[in-house]
Design an enzyme around this catalytic site. Structure first.
Site, PDB file in Angstrom:
ATOM      1  N   LYS A 111       0.803  -1.094   0.109  1.00 13.97           N
ATOM      2  CA  LYS A 111      -0.100   0.082  -0.196  1.00 13.97           C
ATOM      3  C   LYS A 111       0.877   1.190  -0.201  1.00 13.97           C
ATOM      4  O   LYS A 111       0.471   2.402  -0.507  1.00 13.97           O
ATOM      5  CB  LYS A 111      -1.084   0.061   1.297  1.00 13.97           C
ATOM      6  CG  LYS A 111      -1.806  -1.191   1.241  1.00 13.97           C
ATOM      7  CD  LYS A 111      -2.931  -1.364   0.662  1.00 13.97           C
ATOM      8  CE  LYS A 111      -3.971  -2.332   0.761  1.00 13.97           C
ATOM      9  NZ  LYS A 111      -3.630  -3.548   0.783  1.00 13.97           N
TER      10      LYS A 111
HETATM   11  C1  LIG Z   1      -4.256  -4.772   0.482  1.00 13.57           C
HETATM   12  C2  LIG Z   1      -3.427  -6.127   0.224  1.00 13.57           C
HETATM   13  C3  LIG Z   1      -3.777  -7.057  -0.463  1.00 13.57           C
HETATM   14  C4  LIG Z   1      -4.766  -6.874  -1.534  1.00 13.57           C
HETATM   15  O1  LIG Z   1      -4.694  -5.958  -2.608  1.00 13.57           O
HETATM   16  P1  LIG Z   1      -5.911  -5.413  -3.161  1.00 13.57           P
HETATM   17  O2  LIG Z   1      -5.549  -4.281  -4.117  1.00 13.57           O
HETATM   18  O3  LIG Z   1      -6.970  -4.973  -1.946  1.00 13.57           O
HETATM   19  O4  LIG Z   1      -6.457  -6.301  -4.085  1.00 13.57           O
HETATM   20  C5  LIG Z   1      -3.022  -7.911  -0.556  1.00 13.57           C
HETATM   21  N1  LIG Z   1      -1.958  -8.409   0.331  1.00 13.57           N
HETATM   22  C6  LIG Z   1      -1.680  -7.267   1.300  1.00 13.57           C
HETATM   23  C7  LIG Z   1      -0.387  -7.524   2.184  1.00 13.57           C
HETATM   24  C8  LIG Z   1      -2.258  -6.268   1.325  1.00 13.57           C
HETATM   25  O5  LIG Z   1      -2.088  -5.226   2.026  1.00 13.57           O
END
Ligand SMILES: *Cc1c(COP(=O)(O)O)cnc(C)c1O
Length: 493
Positions: A111
């Site tokens: 993120k």
């Molecule tokens: C948010 C997240 C995901 C999923 O990603 P999306 O974009 O919501 O599909 C997978 N793994 C981790 C560690 C995340 O923080």
């Protein structure tokens, strides 16, 4: 370039307005009216640029209202938050499998790639739209978005940020990271319920005219740091390009050669950025959509029925414990040839009956692009153990879900193309489950679990993960979802 809503093609706004709003006022999601397309020559040109250069090259096509200098500065500030100023390093596991580590940012999850950039884009958007009010960022999190958003927005003038997290559905370390958050403009609030409850509460406030007016009277407009915001999704397109071009540059692939990406999916934002990259001309063969046992997306992409009438399970990959994946709305908009009325009807159906069904040709189209499957907790744990024993590489449970589904892809399709597994979190964020997967007993104390994982695997543990335990707890409150509005009003007072 103008942006429209998935639920109403008549809506047309400039890029800064789309970023500022977060979600379209009709409840739809913003998408660019047309996508930029790149040919092999463009790719070759882009190859000679560094990450920042590639990013600016891509961003300016989507954000023509931003100057090149503004975008350069935004990117420089984002990149400066990453270890050694490297955002998207690639690790080669063997002749055909590569790991893209997207967790070298301040909160050790992917993120950070978008949330180190979005605050600056939002600040500029506010200026460009000549908005005098302050901005209240309202964000639901399944664990990682919350911390990354708090960290990205802390102490930014004219912006406040409130994060809602499901108090029993995030990992202990994810919770700790939010509870110690510093900054004069931040709120981390625990919600009794799961991620879907938190996300639905947030979306509801965005569509509640009275709430919006109340905030406005207090001098605030609302925006979102979730991947419903185009400004969250856009930065994620960059690493698909940079990965491909980096692999070309070091000779792992030839330009034009197709590769696969395997992506651990939750809200479908990460993989949707890959879908856009493919539509823009990046030679991607298959996008492999990996879910945990909350496998709504697997069923949706293989059978064409989106059915969220099930009980959310708690897994060892909590950031993927989601039943309502917001960004599938953008996918079906594109797949249906931008049929806004159909999308609106389907979203109403989803809200009212908990499901909708795709047309046959839409499903076929989807299957040409996506492969989807899921992994159970025990399969993910086995994968963590196998990869560590065989390749001496330690992965977190989310990444392991993608790796495990990639293995099932290999069994079902004849494909020897090179594949990039997207690694979305540092394994030490989930130390107890990773230790368990490796067959060790797990100390009940989280810090001890992290230290034990480190001494058993001798792998790198980020300073920031250890430091978290020494910080004072600043946010402890947990409320029912009916009380969210009161808490928010209190917060902006
Ligand atoms: C948010 C997240 C995901 C999923 O990603 P999306 O974009 O919501 O599909 C997978 N793994 C981790 C560690 C995340 O923080």
């Amino acid at each position: 370039m103008r942006y429209t809503s998935t639920r109403n093609n008549k809506i047309s706004v400039l890029s800064y307005q789309a970023i500022l709003d977060g979600i379209s006022p009709d409840g739809g999601l913003y998408i660019p009216q047309e996508l930029p397309k790149f040919c092999e020559l463009d790719l070759k040109r882009m190859m000679s640029y560094d990450y920042q250069g590639k990013a600016v090259f891509l961003l300016k096509t989507f954000l023509p209202e931003f100057s090149e200098d503004e975008l350069k500065n935004c990117m420089a500030s984002s990149i400066s938050r990453f270890d050694d100023k490297i955002v998207a390093p690639i690790v080669k596991l063997d002749e055909s499998v590569y790991i893209l580590e997207l967790w070298h940012g301040p909160t050790f999850a992917f993120k950070d790639v978008a949330l180190t950039l979005l605050p600056n884009l939002l600040k500029l958007s506010k200026q460009k739209a000549q908005v005098k009010d302050d901005i209240l960022i309202l964000t639901a999190t399944s664990g990682d978005t919350g911390k990354a958003a708090l960290e990205g927005f802390k102490d930014i003038d004219g912006i406040k940020i409130a994060v809602l997290y499901p108090t029993d559905n995030v990992s202990n370390h994810q919770k700790l990271q939010m509870m110690i958050q510093e900054g004069n403009n931040v709120l981390a609030l625990g919600i009794n319920g799961n991620f879907d409850d938190a996300q639905t509460a947030v979306k509801k406030i965005f569509c509640d005219e009275k709430a919006i007016n109340d905030f406005k009277k207090s001098g605030y407009i609302l925006s979102s740091a979730n991947s419903i915001n185009w400004g969250r999704l856009l930065p994620q397109i960059i690493y698909y390009f940079s990965t491909y071009l980096d692999m070309c540059e070091v000779g792992e692939i030839k330009i034009g050669e197709k590769i696969n990406f395997a992506v651990p999916c939750g809200n479908f934002g990460n993989i949707l950025a890959g879908y856009y990259a493919k539509q823009m001309g990046l030679p991607i063969n298959k996008l492999i959509c990996a879910s945990n046992t909350n496998n709504v997306l697997t069923d949706f992409l293989t059978q064409g029925r989106y059915d969220c009438r099930r009980v959310l399970e708690k897994t060892i990959s909590p950031s993927m414990d989601i039943l309502i994946s917001s960004n599938t709305e953008r996918l079906i908009y594109e797949i249906s040839n931008k049929n806004d009325e159909l999308i609106k009807a389907r979203m109403d159906e989803l809200k009212n009956s908990g499901e909708y069904v795709l047309e046959e040709d839409e499903l076929k189209n989807i299957k040409d692009i996506f492969y989807a499957d899921y992994a159970t907790d025990s399969e993910a744990m086995q994968t963590i153990n196998n990869v560590f024993l065989e390749k001496d590489y330690l992965m977190d449970p989310h990444t392991a879900v993608a790796m495990s589904v990639y293995n099932s892809y290999l069994l079902s399709e004849e494909d020897n193309l090179k594949t990039v597994i997207i690694s979305t979190a540092n394994p030490y964020k989930f130390a107890p489950d990773v230790l368990n997967a490796l067959g060790y007993s797990v100390p009940s104390d989280d810090l001890k679990a992290i230290q034990k994982l480190n001494s058993k695997t001798r792998s790198y543990v980020p300073e920031g993960i250890l430091n978290a335990f020494e910080k004072p707890i600043l946010h402890e409150k947990v409320v029912d979802k009916d009380c969210i509005m009161d808490e928010l009003k209190n917060f902006i007072k």
